[in-house]
Every structure is written in C-alpha cells, then in structure tokens.
Write a protein that holds these residues in place. Structure first.
Motif, mmCIF file in Angstrom:
data_model
loop_
_atom_site.group_PDB
_atom_site.id
_atom_site.type_symbol
_atom_site.label_atom_id
_atom_site.label_comp_id
_atom_site.label_asym_id
_atom_site.label_seq_id
_atom_site.Cartn_x
_atom_site.Cartn_y
_atom_site.Cartn_z
ATOM 1 N N PHE A 124 0.799 -1.227 0.000
ATOM 2 C CA PHE A 124 0.000 0.000 0.000
ATOM 3 C C PHE A 124 0.834 1.280 0.000
ATOM 4 N N VAL A 125 2.012 1.247 0.614
ATOM 5 C CA VAL A 125 2.833 2.460 0.694
ATOM 6 C C VAL A 125 3.847 2.506 -0.448
ATOM 7 N N GLY A 126 4.096 1.370 -1.102
ATOM 8 C CA GLY A 126 5.050 1.326 -2.207
ATOM 9 C C GLY A 126 4.856 2.418 -3.244
ATOM 10 N N PRO A 127 3.625 2.685 -3.712
ATOM 11 C CA PRO A 127 3.443 3.760 -4.703
ATOM 12 C C PRO A 127 3.870 5.133 -4.195
ATOM 13 N N PHE A 128 3.613 5.409 -2.906
ATOM 14 C CA PHE A 128 4.021 6.693 -2.344
ATOM 15 C C PHE A 128 5.548 6.795 -2.288
ATOM 16 N N LEU A 129 6.195 5.688 -1.907
ATOM 17 C CA LEU A 129 7.660 5.674 -1.893
ATOM 18 C C LEU A 129 8.219 5.872 -3.292
ATOM 19 N N LEU A 130 7.576 5.263 -4.267
ATOM 20 C CA LEU A 130 8.043 5.381 -5.648
ATOM 21 C C LEU A 130 7.958 6.820 -6.134
ATOM 22 N N VAL A 131 6.846 7.485 -5.862
ATOM 23 C CA VAL A 131 6.686 8.883 -6.274
ATOM 24 C C VAL A 131 7.687 9.772 -5.546
ATOM 25 N N ALA A 132 7.865 9.535 -4.245
ATOM 26 C CA ALA A 132 8.824 10.339 -3.478
ATOM 27 C C ALA A 132 10.238 10.162 -4.015
ATOM 28 N N ALA A 133 10.609 8.926 -4.355
ATOM 29 C CA ALA A 133 11.954 8.671 -4.865
ATOM 30 C C ALA A 133 12.154 9.300 -6.240
ATOM 31 N N GLN A 147 16.983 30.690 -1.149
ATOM 32 C CA GLN A 147 16.706 31.519 -2.319
ATOM 33 C C GLN A 147 16.514 30.660 -3.574
ATOM 34 N N ALA A 148 15.695 29.640 -3.458
ATOM 35 C CA ALA A 148 15.424 28.763 -4.596
ATOM 36 C C ALA A 148 14.714 29.545 -5.690
ATOM 37 N N LEU A 149 15.172 29.374 -6.904
ATOM 38 C CA LEU A 149 14.583 30.048 -8.058
ATOM 39 C C LEU A 149 13.405 29.226 -8.593
ATOM 40 N N PRO A 150 12.617 29.780 -9.523
ATOM 41 C CA PRO A 150 11.345 29.134 -9.891
ATOM 42 C C PRO A 150 11.429 27.668 -10.286
ATOM 43 N N VAL A 151 12.445 27.268 -11.060
ATOM 44 C CA VAL A 151 12.476 25.871 -11.501
ATOM 45 C C VAL A 151 12.719 24.935 -10.314
ATOM 46 N N ARG A 152 13.605 25.324 -9.390
ATOM 47 C CA ARG A 152 13.843 24.485 -8.215
ATOM 48 C C ARG A 152 12.638 24.510 -7.289
ATOM 49 N N THR A 153 11.993 25.660 -7.155
ATOM 50 C CA THR A 153 10.801 25.756 -6.323
ATOM 51 C C THR A 153 9.700 24.845 -6.849
ATOM 52 N N TRP A 154 9.533 24.813 -8.175
ATOM 53 C CA TRP A 154 8.489 23.981 -8.774
ATOM 54 C C TRP A 154 8.753 22.504 -8.502
ATOM 55 N N ILE A 155 9.996 22.070 -8.674
ATOM 56 C CA ILE A 155 10.339 20.667 -8.437
ATOM 57 C C ILE A 155 10.241 20.347 -6.950
ATOM 58 N N ASP A 156 10.632 21.286 -6.100
ATOM 59 C CA ASP A 156 10.521 21.092 -4.658
ATOM 60 C C ASP A 156 9.069 20.874 -4.252
ATOM 61 N N GLU A 157 8.164 21.699 -4.779
ATOM 62 C CA GLU A 157 6.746 21.549 -4.466
ATOM 63 C C GLU A 157 6.194 20.239 -5.021
ATOM 64 N N LEU A 158 6.706 19.810 -6.169
ATOM 65 C CA LEU A 158 6.290 18.516 -6.722
ATOM 66 C C LEU A 158 6.676 17.393 -5.769
ATOM 67 N N HIS A 159 7.902 17.448 -5.256
ATOM 68 C CA HIS A 159 8.378 16.418 -4.335
ATOM 69 C C HIS A 159 7.617 16.445 -3.014
ATOM 70 N N ARG A 160 7.299 17.633 -2.545
ATOM 71 C CA ARG A 160 6.698 17.775 -1.225
ATOM 72 C C ARG A 160 5.190 17.568 -1.244
ATOM 73 N N SER A 161 4.492 18.086 -2.263
ATOM 74 C CA SER A 161 3.028 18.086 -2.198
ATOM 75 C C SER A 161 2.338 17.804 -3.521
ATOM 76 N N LEU A 162 3.087 17.479 -4.563
ATOM 77 C CA LEU A 162 2.509 17.223 -5.888
ATOM 78 C C LEU A 162 1.694 18.412 -6.401
#
Length: 446
Positions: free
Chosen positions: A40-49, A148-163
């Motif tokens: 059940f948690v495998g998919p969440f781990l996969l997305v996080a990785a 001071q993360a710039l937009p591209v890093r901020t976008w990927i960071d938000e993807l990793h943290r909250s999709l």
C-alpha cells in the motif's frame, strides 16, 4: 517493499503462544506488516523517490537556466550596495525591502530581496538581480525559502513535497517518510535473520539464475546497503511533514534544540541609518565574510548572516546598529546547541547541499536503490501471486505466537509511534481493517 506471500493456509484456530525464541515467533508478524506496508505504501515511496531524484541536481539546473540573472562578466569596478539597492528599488517601485545578498564573487550578481505580499506563502520573496559592476538590473524572479530557490527548483521542490496540490498533497510525502523507516528496518531484520549458505549472499545479489529467489536476492542486498541512508531520509523528511513535523517542532522547542538567532535589540533607539555598505564592512571586520545576507533593520538592528551551507558550515551572524554601524551582538555557529547543528546538517544533507556533488551522488544512488526495491518487491508479489484475488499475505494470527514479554513492549512502542506519527498510526489501522476484511472473506468463502 512487498515481499513474497506465505503459502501457509489459514487454519480454523490461530497458532498458540509458545516458548520458542523471540524471532521465530515475531517473524510472521514482521513479514505481515512488511507485506501490507510494501503493497500500500510502495506507490508513495516510488513517487517520493522519483521526484526526489529529479530535485537532487536542481542547483546545477538553476545555474544553467538562470545564467543571465545569476552571473555577470567581471568588471574593473564595483558599485556601492546603496547604488545597487536604488537600482533594484527602481525595478520594483513601492515594494518593501527585506534583505540584500551582496555578490560573493566578481562574476555573481547581487540579490536584492523584497517582500512579496501577493505570493502563496510568507516563504516567498521577489528578488532583483543586479550587476555589481554597473548596477544594471539583470532580472526579477520569485524566490523561495532560506536557500533563495529560483522558480524551476521551487516547482520541483513543491512537486516532491506536495505534488502541487497543497496540504492534501503533503499527506503522500508524509506517509512515505513515516513508513520508510518501518519498512527498511523490517526488511533488514528479515534479511539478516534469513538462513543462507555463505556470507556473500548476504551482501551481494545472485548474478545468475531466475525466478523469485534471484529477485529476492537483489531486493534484500540492495536494501542492506541502502538501509542506513533510507533511515536518514525518513528521519529528516519527517521534519518537513504536515502532522509529524509539528510534533518534531514542539519536541525541539521543549528540549531547546532549535537554532538560536542573533539578538537585534539595541541599547538605545537608532538615529539615522548608516546603510548597507557600512553594515557589510562592520560584519567583515568581525569575520562574517563570504556569502552573506544582510537583513533590513526594521525596529531593531541590521543582521548579517553567512549563508554558506556546504561543509564546513558557515552560519555566523552579527547584529549591527543602524545608527552607529557598530556590532552590538554576534552569534557563532560553533556555539549552536549540538542538536541544532545536527538538525541543520541533516536538512542540508537531505537537500544535497552539505557536501556538494558527493552528497548529490549518494542521494541519487539512494533514490535509484529505493525505486529498484519497490519494483523488485512488486515483482516478487507478482511471481507468487494467487490465481484469484488480492493475494495472500503471510499467515494470520501471527501476533498470538509472540511471547507477552515481547508483545507488550511492541504494543506500547506502536502506541507512542502512532501518536508521534499520526499518519502512520491511521494507516496502520487501515491495514488492520483490510486484514480483517480479507480474513472474513476467506472464512465465509466469498
């Protein structure tokens, strides 16, 4: 990660307790928990990785994508910080100045940071990038966080943290971080206790053969090498989580493990303002040099804080009286409480900042290892799948075989962990509901 299901069929009466050693009694329970968590948690781990792997090299990506804003040709002269700030104000008239990051090298821009009231959260700023040699504005970008993360890093960071779906999306990452350490420790325990003919099979996978045993050898040996790193990622990842993160913050506050801040109190109200250049010079005289951020004074003193988070960490700071240009307070990173230092280093290592490229390569290896273990876990489940239905997890009633002296501490620890990690506790209850439902289905023959 999912492991193979047991071929042992359920009986009408569950196995009874015995005086056998603790591991044979505990093993079915560990396998059952590992199975459900993996499925059940495998998919969440996969997305996080996968999203974490995408984030790892964003510092280099930033340098390439925003080369014009971040870099300038070296020049024969350097303009005053006052002139650079004035140029930035002209680019954002009426904006409230927050801080300035002077160009650390002749080929870097100065970052003049303003508050952004229209941003999604208080962690966002609007930054003007100024050529320190000509005061030319090279660009204006939204930046995020203390790095001071710039937009591209901020976008990927938000993807990793909250999709990119806000607090609801943060549940996925918290589930992954909450269960990662449980799955890793459970898998490690089963792998170390597994009977084997030679030591090589403990640390290295089978290179020949096929079928479930070969897949298991890869799953287990990769997990063995990655376990320490996965535990680290789980612990540090929880500090950012929505629910468990709040508990971590309260614990750190209660134990005085928080990072201290330099005092900005003044002995008397300031008269006048010496400006950023004098403040910067005063900080350098006290050894606070290199990449720094100078925060505007507000009702107190200016603060000048080093921003170098690579090893060795340089986060010394001083407070400077805006009226006299004199240092009125200072704080050295060496004087931070040990737990505050460990927290800082842990977060920076999790982000791939602490040791630079070697840190990033280790994180990339861990991400690839986790992805492969999830895939191999599902492959094992598929190879041993039943012909119908969801699949039989390891035998039921395993907890009844665990001696009371072992079971009681497990129950107490589980209750404490469920309180500290609410999503882990809630999902564990869900696993129990599913388990009971599957057991009832088999009993009734539905």
């Amino acid at each position: 990660m999912p492991v193979e299901e047991s071929t042992v069929r359920e009986t009408a009466e569950p196995p009874q307790r015995s005086d056998e050693p603790w591991w044979p009694a505990l093993r079915p329970l560990v396998r059952r928990l590992h199975f459900y968590a993996g499925v059940f948690v495998g998919p969440f781990l996969l997305v996080a990785a996968l999203t974490g792997l995408l984030y790892i090299f964003t510092p280099q990506l930033e340098q390439a994508v925003y080369d014009h804003e971040l870099h300038v040709p070296p020049g024969p002269t350097t303009q005053s910080l006052a002139a650079q700030v004035d140029a930035a104000r002209d680019a954002l008239p009426g904006a409230e100045l927050n801080a300035v990051r002077p160009a650390p090298t002749p080929t870097d821009t100065t970052q003049v940071i303003f508050n952004a009231p229209d941003a999604p959260s208080d962690s966002y700023r609007r930054t003007v990038f100024v050529d320190p040699h000509t005061s030319e504005v090279r660009g204006v970008l939204d930046t995020y966080g203390s790095s001071q993360a710039l937009p591209v890093r901020t976008w990927i960071d938000e993807l990793h943290r909250s999709l990119h779906v806000g607090d609801v999306g943060r549940i996925y990452s918290e589930l992954a971080a909450s269960w990662l350490w449980v799955i890793a420790l459970g898998g490690l325990l089963m792998w170390l206790r597994r009977k084997r003919n030679n030591a090589r099979s403990l640390v290295a996978p089978r290179l020949r053969g096929e079928g479930r045993r070969r897949v298991l050898s890869w799953h287990g040996s990769v997990g063995l090498w990655a376990c320490a790193g996965l535990l680290f990622l789980s612990a540090t990842g929880l500090t950012w989580s929505l629910f468990a993160g709040e508990n971590v913050s309260q614990l750190r506050s209660a134990l005085s493990w928080e990072a201290p801040g330099v005092s900005t109190d003044l002995p008397r109200p300031a008269t006048g303002d010496v400006g950023f250049d004098r403040v910067h010079a005063a900080a350098i005289e006290r050894g606070v040099a290199g990449p720094v951020e100078i925060t505007a004074p507000g009702d107190g003193a200016y603060t000048v804080t080093q921003t170098e988070r690579h090893w060795p960490t340089q986060l010394d700071s001083v407070a400077v009286d805006p009226g006299t240009g004199q240092v009125v307070s200072e704080l050295r990173f060496a004087d931070f409480p040990l737990m505050a230092k460990l927290a800082r280093w842990g977060v920076d290592a999790h982000m791939g900042l602490l040791f630079g490229l070697p840190n990033q390569l280790v994180l990339a290896a861990l991400a690839v290892g986790l992805i492969s273990m999830v895939a191999l876990g599902y492959r094992m489940w598929w190879l041993r799948r039943p012909t119908r239905g969801f699949g039989s997890p390891p035998e039921r009633g395993a907890w009844r075989r665990v001696p009371g002296r072992v079971l009681a501490p497990i129950i107490l620890a589980a209750a404490f962990i469920a309180y500290a990690l609410p999503l882990l506790g809630a999902s564990l209850l869900l696993f129990l509901v599913v388990d009971v439902a599957l057991g009832a289905r088999r009993t009734t023959g539905v």
